[in-house]
Design an enzyme around this catalytic site. Structure first.
Site, PDB file in Angstrom:
ATOM      1  N   ALA A   1       0.809  -1.225   0.000  1.00  0.00           N
ATOM      2  CA  ALA A   1       0.000   0.000   0.000  1.00  0.00           C
ATOM      3  C   ALA A   1       0.840   1.272   0.000  1.00  0.00           C
ATOM      4  O   ALA A   1       0.295   2.362   0.171  1.00  0.00           O
ATOM      5  CB  ALA A   1      -0.924   0.002   1.215  1.00  0.00           C
ATOM      6  N   ALA A   2       2.142   1.148  -0.230  1.00  0.00           N
ATOM      7  CA  ALA A   2       3.005   2.331  -0.162  1.00  0.00           C
ATOM      8  C   ALA A   2       2.605   3.376  -1.198  1.00  0.00           C
ATOM      9  O   ALA A   2       2.533   4.572  -0.902  1.00  0.00           O
ATOM     10  CB  ALA A   2       4.464   1.922  -0.335  1.00  0.00           C
ATOM     11  N   GLY A   3       2.343   2.931  -2.430  1.00  0.00           N
ATOM     12  CA  GLY A   3       1.943   3.866  -3.479  1.00  0.00           C
ATOM     13  C   GLY A   3       0.597   4.510  -3.202  1.00  0.00           C
ATOM     14  O   GLY A   3       0.385   5.699  -3.495  1.00  0.00           O
ATOM     15  N   ASP A   4      -0.322   3.751  -2.630  1.00  0.00           N
ATOM     16  CA  ASP A   4      -1.642   4.297  -2.294  1.00  0.00           C
ATOM     17  C   ASP A   4      -1.543   5.297  -1.156  1.00  0.00           C
ATOM     18  O   ASP A   4      -2.203   6.337  -1.164  1.00  0.00           O
ATOM     19  CB  ASP A   4      -2.602   3.163  -1.917  1.00  0.00           C
ATOM     20  CG  ASP A   4      -2.852   2.215  -3.066  1.00  0.00           C
ATOM     21  OD1 ASP A   4      -2.788   2.665  -4.221  1.00  0.00           O
ATOM     22  OD2 ASP A   4      -3.100   1.026  -2.813  1.00  0.00           O
TER      23      ASP A   4
END
Length: 295
Positions: free
Chosen positions: A238-241
């Protein structure tokens, strides 16, 4: 719903690998970004679809727990909710297979029926886990209402109409940027060329996330690299989100995109340092504390 398998290494074709653990974690790119924006301090409404399966109520309840307005989430009869099978290795890198399920049923008509929630917003954050024609409808309604549009072009499209790139900000990761431009991002010159290409296709601002290399911002002032924040990577799911949701909030509040990218970098670093999707997303206080610690 994310079905997360943790293993020592990714299986090769034809190979069986025994998983170290298994978890069911609420996910979905749009939902993750809604949680990230809410955790960063915004008032958030979610427009989307779930199925009528056992996951649906859990997914909606999970968003409600973060005080996200779920009145515009529609239940789709005789359809499964969106699903992702995620494999995470010991280095924290992931491999994902997604089933669109009810996400694929979100239609332009649904958007038109709920246009008020778009028109009354300051920013609309979009992903490509819903049909292209639906994304285009959202962009058209938002543009007519002078609402800022941020597009996270994921999953990476092999082909997409140029109109979908004509947004206020497009924020692909390096793989997605390569898919959109045909340019490998191995050198600073190639990264600059990819940013220019997306800008020339109609995006007013471009931010390409480059993992440990940081984030590259390109707009009418040219390009510049904004360094990553170094943390121990546990799970990048979920880093990009987290980055996109936090950036959207900071940009809306401060009007400074470079500052918003730094805020997003911190949010992404926190998310990558924890397991799971939505549970890994950090709070505004946590993001600000991390930024303060590196001054």
């Amino acid at each position: 719903m994310d079905l997360v398998l943790r293993c020592s290494q990714f299986p090769k074709p034809g190979e069986t690998v025994v998983a170290l653990s298994f978890d069911e974690v609420p996910g979905g790119k749009g939902a993750n970004q809604a949680v990230a924006a809410a955790r960063a301090g915004a008032s958030v409404a979610m427009l989307g679809r779930v199925g009528d399966d056992a996951f649906a109520n859990r997914l909606i309840r999970g968003l409600s727990n973060y005080e996200i307005d779920c009145e515009n989430i529609l239940v789709t009869p005789d359809c499964e909710s969106g699903l992702a099978m995620i494999t995470v290795d010991q280095a924290g890198q992931n491999s994902i297979i997604a089933v669109e399920g009810a996400n694929g049923r979100l239609s332009p008509e649904d958007v038109r029926k709920h246009r008020q929630v778009i028109e009354s917003s300051q920013t609309v954050l979009l992903q490509l886990e819903i049909p292209t024609k639906t994304v285009l409808e959202v962009i058209q309604i938002a543009r007519a209402a002078n609402v800022r549009v941020i597009l996270d072009p994921a999953p990476a499209p092999h082909r997409c109409p140029q109109k979908i790139l004509q947004v206020d900000l497009i924020c692909p990761n390096e793989h997605e940027a390569e898919e959109l431009t045909g340019i490998s991002l191995d050198s600073p010159e190639q990264i600059l060329a990819a940013g220019q290409a997306l800008y020339q296709q109609g995006a007013r601002h471009v931010v390409i996330t480059l993992g440990s290399r940081g984030s590259f911002l390109f707009d009418d002032q040219g390009g510049r690299l904004i360094p990553a924040l170094v943390t121990d990577s546990v799970d990048t799911t979920a880093a990009g989100d987290a980055f996109a949701g936090a950036l959207a909030v900071s940009w809306a509040e401060q009007g400074n995109l470079e500052q918003a990218v730094r805020f997003g970098n911190a949010a992404g670093a926190i998310a990558a340092s924890k397991k799971g999707a939505q549970p890994s997303i950090g709070s505004r206080q946590g993001i600000e504390c991390l930024l303060e610690s590196i001054k």
